[in-house]
Design an enzyme around this catalytic site. Structure first.
Site, mmCIF file in Angstrom:
data_model
loop_
_atom_site.group_PDB
_atom_site.id
_atom_site.type_symbol
_atom_site.label_atom_id
_atom_site.label_comp_id
_atom_site.label_asym_id
_atom_site.label_seq_id
_atom_site.Cartn_x
_atom_site.Cartn_y
_atom_site.Cartn_z
ATOM 1 C CB SER A 141 3.410 6.001 24.545
ATOM 2 O OG SER A 141 2.630 5.754 25.663
ATOM 3 C CE1 TYR A 154 7.296 5.012 26.913
ATOM 4 C CE2 TYR A 154 5.734 5.434 27.823
ATOM 5 C CZ TYR A 154 6.746 5.196 27.007
ATOM 6 O OH TYR A 154 6.082 4.723 26.042
HETATM 7 P P1 NAP Z 1 11.175 -3.212 24.210
HETATM 8 O O1 NAP Z 1 10.625 -4.264 23.919
HETATM 9 O O2 NAP Z 1 11.428 -2.972 25.392
HETATM 10 O O3 NAP Z 1 12.226 -2.719 22.780
HETATM 11 C C1 NAP Z 1 12.006 -1.400 23.139
HETATM 12 C C2 NAP Z 1 13.504 -1.409 21.713
HETATM 13 O O4 NAP Z 1 14.335 -0.777 22.109
HETATM 14 C C3 NAP Z 1 14.542 -2.542 22.506
HETATM 15 O O5 NAP Z 1 14.533 -3.705 21.084
HETATM 16 C C4 NAP Z 1 15.862 -2.094 22.878
HETATM 17 O O6 NAP Z 1 17.407 -2.654 22.347
HETATM 18 C C5 NAP Z 1 15.884 -0.638 22.488
HETATM 19 N N1 NAP Z 1 16.289 0.377 23.217
HETATM 20 C C6 NAP Z 1 16.603 0.629 23.694
HETATM 21 N N2 NAP Z 1 17.091 1.929 24.755
HETATM 22 C C7 NAP Z 1 17.679 1.776 23.461
HETATM 23 C C8 NAP Z 1 18.761 2.718 23.070
HETATM 24 N N3 NAP Z 1 19.011 4.159 24.503
HETATM 25 N N4 NAP Z 1 19.637 3.313 22.027
HETATM 26 C C9 NAP Z 1 18.778 2.241 20.175
HETATM 27 N N5 NAP Z 1 17.678 1.907 21.284
HETATM 28 C C10 NAP Z 1 17.135 1.319 22.501
HETATM 29 O O7 NAP Z 1 9.385 -2.147 23.875
HETATM 30 P P2 NAP Z 1 8.773 -2.098 23.418
HETATM 31 O O8 NAP Z 1 7.425 -2.452 23.689
HETATM 32 O O9 NAP Z 1 8.537 -2.701 21.376
HETATM 33 O O10 NAP Z 1 8.043 -0.675 22.806
HETATM 34 C C11 NAP Z 1 8.927 0.007 21.415
HETATM 35 C C12 NAP Z 1 8.169 1.787 21.422
HETATM 36 O O11 NAP Z 1 6.610 1.444 21.534
HETATM 37 C C13 NAP Z 1 9.160 2.216 22.475
HETATM 38 O O12 NAP Z 1 9.220 3.702 21.922
HETATM 39 C C14 NAP Z 1 8.219 2.817 23.486
HETATM 40 O O13 NAP Z 1 8.000 3.294 23.882
HETATM 41 C C15 NAP Z 1 6.683 2.397 23.037
HETATM 42 N N6 NAP Z 1 5.133 2.324 23.337
HETATM 43 C C16 NAP Z 1 5.338 1.238 24.551
HETATM 44 C C17 NAP Z 1 5.061 0.206 24.856
HETATM 45 C C18 NAP Z 1 3.560 -0.582 24.926
HETATM 46 O O14 NAP Z 1 3.191 -1.094 25.539
HETATM 47 N N7 NAP Z 1 5.100 -2.041 25.272
HETATM 48 C C19 NAP Z 1 3.447 1.057 24.190
HETATM 49 C C20 NAP Z 1 3.104 2.663 23.731
HETATM 50 C C21 NAP Z 1 4.865 2.843 23.416
HETATM 51 P P3 NAP Z 1 18.294 -2.262 23.784
HETATM 52 O O15 NAP Z 1 17.770 -2.701 24.861
HETATM 53 O O16 NAP Z 1 18.921 -4.079 22.875
HETATM 54 O O17 NAP Z 1 18.985 -1.607 23.017
#
Ligand code: NAP
Length: 256
Positions: A141, A154
């Protein structure tokens, strides 16, 4: 770019960025195992892609559980064979001031966002080293490179992930295995939707005002789409990307 014959594991691959990455890998010809805690969600996603002729499977794995990661590696080997590509994408984000961040919340964030990727790297690395080819991409991130208010756990967990990326890249240089990171700003996913809901709940702002507050931090003035992150991940995976190692690529619309 084609990835025919390659095998990939995407953690947190059932929705959001992980789903976009899994789809892009499968579209390029890779066989993909998506993992997460909720098997039903993964199966719906994988079935849909298989009906479209893609080779995608789902497996349950909570990355905060070391035994579950060991099981995931075994399932991946059984379903796909040795794994060439690991995308450490699973992650959680919660916000609170430093004063209100409990030790439990702090440790949970570090465990899911940093220790999980470390253990996944350990689990999948031996086959990559043996085959002298591997690609590891960590979804970090902008918070892995910069500080921000009310998300200390975070920010610390994503800095740890960028640190792991750089350390692994240094250690593995010359082996055929590369380790890189992508560092997005706000992406249009369920995670950002719940961030907006959280701001509304805690501050009394409207959803539009909360969204505008997030966008104010984005140099490009707009939310990033998951497919844009997927494109950056794939760029770090191609055969031609073998000299890209230890990168932490920012994706938030700023000038490079
Ligand atoms: P999201 O929509 O909340 O998806 C997160 C995914 O991670 C879900 O598939 C969830 O599936 C899984 N997950 C959560 N906890 C877990 C665990 N303990 N073990 C295994 N799987 C787990 O989030 P996203 O926005 O796509 O984010 C994906 C990645 O990008 C994350 O690492 C996040 O920090 C990073 N990121 C996101 C943003 C943003 O603005 N959205 C920005 C920068 C970085 P289950 O709930 O089924 O486990």
């Amino acid at each position: 770019m084609r990835l025919d014959g390659k095998t990939a594991v995407v953690t947190g691959g059932g929705q959001g960025i992980g789903a976009a990455v899994a789809r892009a890998l499968a579209d390029a010809g890779a066989s993909v195992l998506v993992s997460g805690r909720t098997l039903s969600k993964l199966e719906v996603f994988a079935n849909k892609l298989r009906k479209e002729g893609r080779n995608v499977w789902g497996a349950a794995c909570d990355v905060s559980d070391p035994a579950a990661i060991t099981r995931l590696a075994a399932v991946a080997k059984e379903k796909l064979g040795p794994v060439d590509i690991l995308v450490n994408n699973a992650g959680i984000a919660e916000s609170a001031s430093i004063a209100r961040t409990s030790l439990e919340d702090w440790e949970k964030m570090l465990r899911v966002n940093a220790t999980g990727p470390f253990l996944c790297l350990q689990a999948f690395l031996p086959d990559m080293l043996e085959r002298k080819w591997g690609r590891v991409v960590n979804v970090a991130s902008v918070a892995g490179l910069e500080g921000a208010r009310y998300i200390s756990a975070y920010v610390a967990s994503k800095h740890a992930l960028v640190g792991l990326t750089r350390a692994a890249a240094a250690e593995l240089a010359g082996t055929g295995v590369t380790v890189n990171a992508v560092c997005p700003g706000y992406v249009d996913t369920p995670m950002t939707k719940s961030t907006i809901e959280n701001i509304v709940r805690k501050t009394g702002k409207t959803a539009d005002e909360a969204r505008a507050a997030l966008l104010a931090t984005m140099p490009g003035g707009r939310m990033i789409q998951p497919e844009e992150v997927a494109a950056a991940v794939l760029a770090q995976i191609s055969d031609e990307s073998g000299s890209r190692n230890g990168e932490a690529v920012i994706i938030d619309g700023r000038e490079a």
